[in-house]
Scaffold this active site. Structure first.
Site, PDB file in Angstrom:
ATOM      1  N   PHE A   1       0.720  -1.182  -0.189  1.00 42.31           N
ATOM      2  CA  PHE A   1      -0.272   0.130  -0.127  1.00 42.31           C
ATOM      3  C   PHE A   1       0.589   1.181   0.298  1.00 42.31           C
ATOM      4  O   PHE A   1       1.490   1.270   1.051  1.00 42.31           O
ATOM      5  CB  PHE A   1      -0.845  -0.130   0.585  1.00 42.31           C
ATOM      6  CG  PHE A   1      -1.843   0.545   1.330  1.00 42.31           C
ATOM      7  CD1 PHE A   1      -2.571   0.455   0.244  1.00 42.31           C
ATOM      8  CD2 PHE A   1      -1.502   2.129   2.008  1.00 42.31           C
ATOM      9  CE1 PHE A   1      -4.086   1.577   0.089  1.00 42.31           C
ATOM     10  CE2 PHE A   1      -3.001   3.124   2.055  1.00 42.31           C
ATOM     11  CZ  PHE A   1      -3.935   2.695   1.394  1.00 42.31           C
TER      12      PHE A   1
ATOM     13  N   ASP B   1       2.334  -6.454   7.375  1.00 45.78           N
ATOM     14  CA  ASP B   1       0.895  -5.238   7.458  1.00 45.78           C
ATOM     15  C   ASP B   1       0.169  -6.677   7.424  1.00 45.78           C
ATOM     16  O   ASP B   1      -0.354  -6.879   6.544  1.00 45.78           O
ATOM     17  CB  ASP B   1       0.997  -3.959   6.595  1.00 45.78           C
ATOM     18  CG  ASP B   1      -0.076  -3.149   6.863  1.00 45.78           C
ATOM     19  OD1 ASP B   1      -1.354  -3.454   7.077  1.00 45.78           O
ATOM     20  OD2 ASP B   1       0.272  -2.078   6.665  1.00 45.78           O
TER      21      ASP B   1
ATOM     22  N   TYR C   1     -10.842  -1.004  11.012  1.00 46.04           N
ATOM     23  CA  TYR C   1     -11.966  -0.200  10.548  1.00 46.04           C
ATOM     24  C   TYR C   1     -12.232  -0.987   9.325  1.00 46.04           C
ATOM     25  O   TYR C   1     -13.240  -0.562   8.483  1.00 46.04           O
ATOM     26  CB  TYR C   1     -11.900   1.198  10.301  1.00 46.04           C
ATOM     27  CG  TYR C   1     -10.375   1.505   9.326  1.00 46.04           C
ATOM     28  CD1 TYR C   1      -9.822   1.817   7.835  1.00 46.04           C
ATOM     29  CD2 TYR C   1      -9.299   1.867   9.855  1.00 46.04           C
ATOM     30  CE1 TYR C   1      -8.942   1.652   7.104  1.00 46.04           C
ATOM     31  CE2 TYR C   1      -8.169   2.489   9.303  1.00 46.04           C
ATOM     32  CZ  TYR C   1      -8.123   2.452   7.632  1.00 46.04           C
ATOM     33  OH  TYR C   1      -6.765   2.884   7.196  1.00 46.04           O
ATOM     34  N   LYS C   2     -11.238  -1.820   8.614  1.00 43.36           N
ATOM     35  CA  LYS C   2     -11.483  -2.715   7.341  1.00 43.36           C
ATOM     36  C   LYS C   2     -12.323  -4.585   8.114  1.00 43.36           C
ATOM     37  O   LYS C   2     -13.902  -3.910   8.478  1.00 43.36           O
ATOM     38  CB  LYS C   2     -10.155  -3.361   6.971  1.00 43.36           C
ATOM     39  CG  LYS C   2      -9.476  -2.328   6.055  1.00 43.36           C
ATOM     40  CD  LYS C   2      -7.979  -1.878   5.463  1.00 43.36           C
ATOM     41  CE  LYS C   2      -8.212  -1.154   5.022  1.00 43.36           C
ATOM     42  NZ  LYS C   2      -6.520  -1.126   4.406  1.00 43.36           N
TER      43      LYS C   2
ATOM     44  N   ARG D   1     -12.917  -3.738  -7.325  1.00 47.85           N
ATOM     45  CA  ARG D   1     -12.272  -4.755  -5.798  1.00 47.85           C
ATOM     46  C   ARG D   1     -13.637  -5.622  -5.519  1.00 47.85           C
ATOM     47  O   ARG D   1     -14.718  -3.821  -4.863  1.00 47.85           O
ATOM     48  CB  ARG D   1     -11.692  -4.094  -5.246  1.00 47.85           C
ATOM     49  CG  ARG D   1     -10.338  -4.430  -4.273  1.00 47.85           C
ATOM     50  CD  ARG D   1      -9.963  -3.726  -3.584  1.00 47.85           C
ATOM     51  NE  ARG D   1     -10.221  -2.119  -2.813  1.00 47.85           N
ATOM     52  CZ  ARG D   1      -9.694  -2.138  -1.676  1.00 47.85           C
ATOM     53  NH1 ARG D   1      -8.789  -2.558  -1.549  1.00 47.85           N
ATOM     54  NH2 ARG D   1     -10.573  -1.739  -1.301  1.00 47.85           N
TER      55      ARG D   1
HETATM   56  C1  LIG Z   1      -5.813   0.433   4.309  1.00 49.68           C
HETATM   57  C2  LIG Z   1      -4.164  -0.046   4.083  1.00 49.68           C
HETATM   58  C3  LIG Z   1      -3.263   1.495   4.853  1.00 49.68           C
HETATM   59  C4  LIG Z   1      -4.611   2.487   5.193  1.00 49.68           C
HETATM   60  O1  LIG Z   1      -3.355   3.209   6.241  1.00 49.68           O
HETATM   61  P1  LIG Z   1      -3.988   4.941   7.833  1.00 49.68           P
HETATM   62  O2  LIG Z   1      -2.699   5.508   8.193  1.00 49.68           O
HETATM   63  O3  LIG Z   1      -5.094   3.665   8.975  1.00 49.68           O
HETATM   64  O4  LIG Z   1      -4.607   5.363   7.658  1.00 49.68           O
HETATM   65  C5  LIG Z   1      -2.455   1.889   5.378  1.00 49.68           C
HETATM   66  N1  LIG Z   1      -1.628   0.258   4.824  1.00 49.68           N
HETATM   67  C6  LIG Z   1      -2.216  -0.618   4.220  1.00 49.68           C
HETATM   68  C7  LIG Z   1      -1.546  -2.007   3.680  1.00 49.68           C
HETATM   69  C8  LIG Z   1      -3.440  -0.696   3.984  1.00 49.68           C
HETATM   70  O5  LIG Z   1      -4.405  -1.379   3.751  1.00 49.68           O
END
Ligand SMILES: *Cc1c(COP(=O)(O)O)cnc(C)c1O
Length: 395
Positions: free
Chosen positions: A113, A182, A207-208, A354
């Protein structure tokens, strides 16, 4: 056997939609609404500052962390909550780097990400390290002797491709490197086993698939063998050994508590704590089996009924997380047409549709509805409506 009909009933799902975006924002558990209302009515309003002790606000980052531990194959007192995932990525990678003095290379992949890569890049620039980014398939061969930290997201947010956590961790350990995993698209979606994989650090958001609500705090885990050696770079007062001594010198708290930074988000933690109630009685092997059943049904269904889209996720479920991505040159407009028809997934640039399958609340009816609606939208060309081409800020 896990009662997935009961877990589905625990959520408020608006009438008439199939919600396949729980991998971006989980739906609201009914208990979370009631819990936040109660927190307001009984805790903040009546206890005021006393809530930190009386209502347990101060220890909540750890008590909630203990509940998440079970879902990621970790032990008690190994997980702490707070901040956003991007911050937790920084904390984990910086602490891991510090545990490997004399080594400078952080390795990641182009399926990660962007925020994780941005954070690692910023850190690398600040401390004179180097961030190396290779293609996902090249990660194993890029693990070389000088590596300090392997930083990967287990499940690719765009394609759903899943890395082999145990094998890559073992490979990293062979060269003396540490791993940071992660779990943003793993926690609550897969049968994660951090201790079994012998990982070193892990982070994730809530939150996911954990349904903690928009902006719910992230978590961080450190393997117990490192927890008292890992030096936080963000030395906040809540991670101090004695925050209320107000010492001028920083002394890290024992274990994972040192990864706390500042005042925890108490209201958000109340919502998350209630959301975690839904997980009581859920077996992770049942969760994984249901996830595979849903994604397999969706791939088979779209493969038969939607010739205009290409599968953008691994065909083998063992190599896949709990989402399916499809490609279409007009993916944005196609997704807008789907959303208008009550099937909610999302779009990822440049051409990805997705669909997340959250085993707690998605079922085969959702899959069937999504397949039929996608087939119809592609067949009748309704996505071509001008309204479906207008971009919003959040896709
Ligand atoms: C959703 C997601 C994020 C989002 O990070 P936030 O700091 O919560 O906005 C970061 N890394 C990955 C791999 C994600 O899927």
């Amino acid at each position: 056997m896990t009662d997935f009909a009961a877990t589905r009933r625990a959520f408020h799902l608006p009438q008439g939609i199939a919600y396949l975006d729980g991998n971006s924002l989980g739906p609201m558990p009914v208990a979370a609404r009631d819990r936040v209302a109660r927190m307001m009515a009984e805790e903040w309003s009546e206890m005021l500052i006393g809530g930190w002790n009386k209502a347990g606000w101060y220890v909540q980052p750890r008590t909630v962390g203990d509940r998440i531990a079970r879902l990621i194959g970790a032990g008690p007192e190994q997980v702490v909550m707070g901040d956003t995932l991007s911050i937790k990525v920084f904390q984990a990678v910086s602490a891991a780097l510090r545990l490997r003095p004399g080594r400078r290379v952080i390795l990641s992949d182009s399926g990660n990400f962007p925020s994780d890569l941005y954070v690692a890049d910023g850190l690398a620039r600040a401390v004179g390290a180097e961030l190396r980014v290779v293609a996902p398939d090249d990660v194993a061969s890029a693990i070389t002797d000088n590596l300090a930290v392997l930083m990967l997201t287990e499940v690719d947010y765009r394609t759903g491709r899943r890395h082999d956590m145990a094998a890559l961790t073992a490979r990293a350990h062979e060269v003396g490197a540490l791993t940071v995993w992660d779990l943003a698209h793993s926690a609550g979606a897969l049968d994660v086993d951090l201790l079994g994989a012998d990982a070193d650090f892990a982070v994730g958001c809530t939150y996911k698939y954990l349904n903690g609500g928009p902006g719910a705090p992230a978590f961080i885990w450190i393997h117990p063998r490192h927890a008292d050696a890992a030096q936080p770079i963000l030395q906040g007062w809540m991670g101090h050994d004695a925050p209320f001594a107000f010492d001028l010198d920083y002394r890290p708290a024992a274990g994972i508590e040192r990864m706390r930074v500042g005042t925890p988000p108490v209201i958000a933690l109340a919502a998350l704590d209630a959301a975690l109630d839904v997980w009581d009685g859920v077996s992770l092997s049942d969760l994984r089996a249901r996830s595979v059943q849903l994604t397999e049904a969706f791939i088979a269904g779209t493969g038969a009924a939607c010739p205009d889209v290409a599968l953008n996720s691994p065909r083998d479920p063992a190599l896949r997380g709990s989402q399916v991505s499809l490609r279409h040159p007009q993916a944005y407009a196609v997704m807008q047409a789907l959303i208008a028809a009550g099937v909610i997934g999302d779009f990822r640039a440049p051409d990805v549709l997705r669909f997340g399958f959250a085993p707690l609340f998605n079922d085969l009816d959702d899959v069937e509805r999504a397949v039929e609606t996608l087939a119809r939208v592609l067949r009748d060309g309704s996505w071509n409506d001008e309204a479906f081409h207008r971009m919003s800020a959040v896709t």
